[in-house]
Every structure is written in structure tokens, then in C-alpha cells.
Design a protein around this motif. Structure first.
Motif, short mmCIF file in Angstrom:
data_model
loop_
_atom_site.label_atom_id
_atom_site.label_comp_id
_atom_site.label_asym_id
_atom_site.label_seq_id
_atom_site.Cartn_x
_atom_site.Cartn_y
_atom_site.Cartn_z
N SER A 199 11.11 2.62 5.13
CA SER A 199 9.66 2.65 4.92
C SER A 199 9.23 3.64 3.84
O SER A 199 8.03 3.75 3.57
N SER A 200 10.17 4.32 3.21
CA SER A 200 9.82 5.30 2.19
C SER A 200 9.27 4.61 0.96
O SER A 200 9.87 3.64 0.47
N PRO A 201 8.13 5.08 0.42
CA PRO A 201 7.60 4.48 -0.82
C PRO A 201 8.50 4.82 -2.00
O PRO A 201 9.01 5.92 -2.12
N GLY A 202 8.70 3.84 -2.85
CA GLY A 202 9.55 4.08 -4.01
C GLY A 202 11.02 4.22 -3.67
O GLY A 202 11.75 4.91 -4.38
N ARG A 203 11.43 3.56 -2.60
CA ARG A 203 12.86 3.64 -2.25
C ARG A 203 13.72 3.02 -3.35
O ARG A 203 14.72 3.59 -3.76
#
Length: 252
Positions: A199-203
């Protein structure tokens, strides 16, 4: 009484002549002392400032951990350092940096421009280094940063190579070594994505290297195609370097 002269006189060894000198190209910097080139130093200083300014602006707009993970940001940091050192050498009439370093920096800068303009500039949703989902307006900070990092500084690097750098300095044997950094970046990129939560943005920073969407098989296939294109580009730059005229033949 003299001794009789033998009928069969052995052949005497041939008198050695002067050694045959094989032609070998000698760079002008080996026989001609470099001269101060203040205009070259100024251009390279401005290029270094543009690259550093683009990185600094992107750090202000986004998070440092994400910003420093982009290939274009890392390339512009390298470009800023190399151009700054080259400007100092041109100003102090010192010999230029090794051709391998200059060629690698040029290659990575060109890759940055080509990948952005061919693969990222027209994606939906629009490519953003800050995670924005809308296309930034012209002269907005994000738009300026994208242009600096992917257009202005790569173009400056190409102009420096074509107009201010002696020709025939790059060699084909260097092309394979230049691939080490893209390979290391790919390993870093995939390791970073694996350590972040889904769910991390910019993974995944680049859509064509998004393993969550395309799977690892397609992602690695895209990486392989990109690697082959990078090597072909490196060979092309070396060939072009040996066919283009030298703009500074008398002022190395």
C-alpha cells in the motif's frame, strides 16, 4: 705465412636496421599542454548548477527517500559532480576527466531524456515524481523540475560532448562497463519495492517496471529489452564519437 681462405664462408648475421615504428594514435593531450578554457568552464558550471537546482527543487517538492530513488535524479547528481569537476579542470588548464567517466555520464543523461519523452511523458495517469495524479501546469514547480531533469540537463550534456569535447575518446570496450550502473539500479529498484508494503505510495516508480501490475516475468522482460536498448545506444555513441569532427582540436 697466411692461413688459407676457406672455400665456404658462413653467412654473417644481418646488420640490424632501425626498428619499424608502427603508427599509433596519440591523443593531443599527451603532447600538447592543455590551455585555460573559461567559456567551457562557464558552460559546464551552468550545467552543473541546472542539474543541482533540479534535484534540489524536486527534494523540496517530494520526500527525499522517494526523490533520491529515481534514476533521473541519481543521474543528475552524477552529472552535476562530473560537470563541476570538468569546469574546474577547464578553468585551471588541467587534463580532462577520463573518457570512461564522461561517456558514462553522457549515456545516462541521454537515457534519462529518451525514457521520459518516449515512455513517460504521455502516460495515463501522468508521470509524476511527487505522486500527483494530475498533470502539472506549465511553469509549476513539478513541471519545471521535470523539464530540468529530463530535457535541459541531458541536452546540455549532449551539447558539451558535441561542441566542447575532443572526438574519438570513447571506446567500445567501455560500453559493457557502462551497463553496470543500470543493472545495479534495477537491483536497487526491485529490492526497494520488495521492502515497501503493497500500500506504500510510489512503491514502483516507473509504470513499465511495475511488478505489482505486470508481474515479475513481464517486468524483467521489459528490463531486458531496456538493457539491450541501452547497450545499443552506448555502441551508437561510441561509433558517433569516432566519426564526428573534433571541435577543439587545437585547444584541448
Amino acid at each position: 705465412m697466411t692461413a688459407p681462405i676457406p672455400r665456404d664462408i658462413p653467412d654473417l648475421p644481418a646488420v640490424p636496421g632501425p626498428p619499424l615504428l608502427l603508427p599509433s594514435p596519440v591523443p593531443a593531450t599527451a603532447v600538447v599542454a592543455p590551455v585555460r578554457r573559461p567559456m567551457v568552464a562557464l558552460f559546464r558550471l551552468l550545467t552543473a548548477l541546472a542539474a543541482a537546482g533540479g534535484v534540489a527543487l524536486e527534494l523540496l517538492l517530494g520526500t527525499p527517500a522517494r526523490t533520491l530513488s529515481y534514476f533521473s535524479v541519481q543521474t543528475n547528481i552524477l552529472l552535476a559532480v562530473v560537470m563541476l569537476l570538468s569546469a574546474r579542470r577547464a578553468w585551471r588548464a588541467r587534463r580532462p576527466l577520463p573518457s570512461g567517466v564522461m561517456g558514462a555520464t553522457l549515456l545516462y543523461a541521454v537515457i534519462t531524456a529518451l525514457v521520459y519523452h518516449l515512455l513517460l511523458a504521455h502516460t495515463t495517469p501522468p508521470f509524476s515524481m511527487t505522486g500527483a495524479t494530475t498533470l502539472p501546469a506549465r511553469w509549476h514547480g513539478s513541471w519545471v523540475t521535470l523539464q530540468l531533469l529530463h530535457t535541459v540537463t541531458p541536452l546540455a550534456a549532449v551539447l558539451d560532448w558535441l561542441l566542447l569535447t575532443p572526438a574519438a575518446r570513447l571506446h567500445l570496450r567501455q560500453a559493457a562497463a557502462w551497463l553496470l550502473y543500470p543493472l545495479a539500479y534495477l537491483a536497487f529498484y526491485l529490492t526497494r519495492a520488495a521492502l515497501l508494503t503493497p500500500s506504500s505510495p510510489g512503491r514502483y516508480l516507473y509504470p513499465f517496471l511495475d511488478a505489482a501490475t505486470h508481474g515479475y516475468r513481464s517486468t524483467l522482460a521489459n528490463a531486458l529489452l531496456l538493457g539491450l536498448a541501452i547497450y545499443a545506444l552506448a555502441v551508437f555513441l561510441v561509433a558517433l564519437d569516432h566519426t564526428r569532427p573534433t571541435p577543439v582540436r587545437r585547444r584541448v
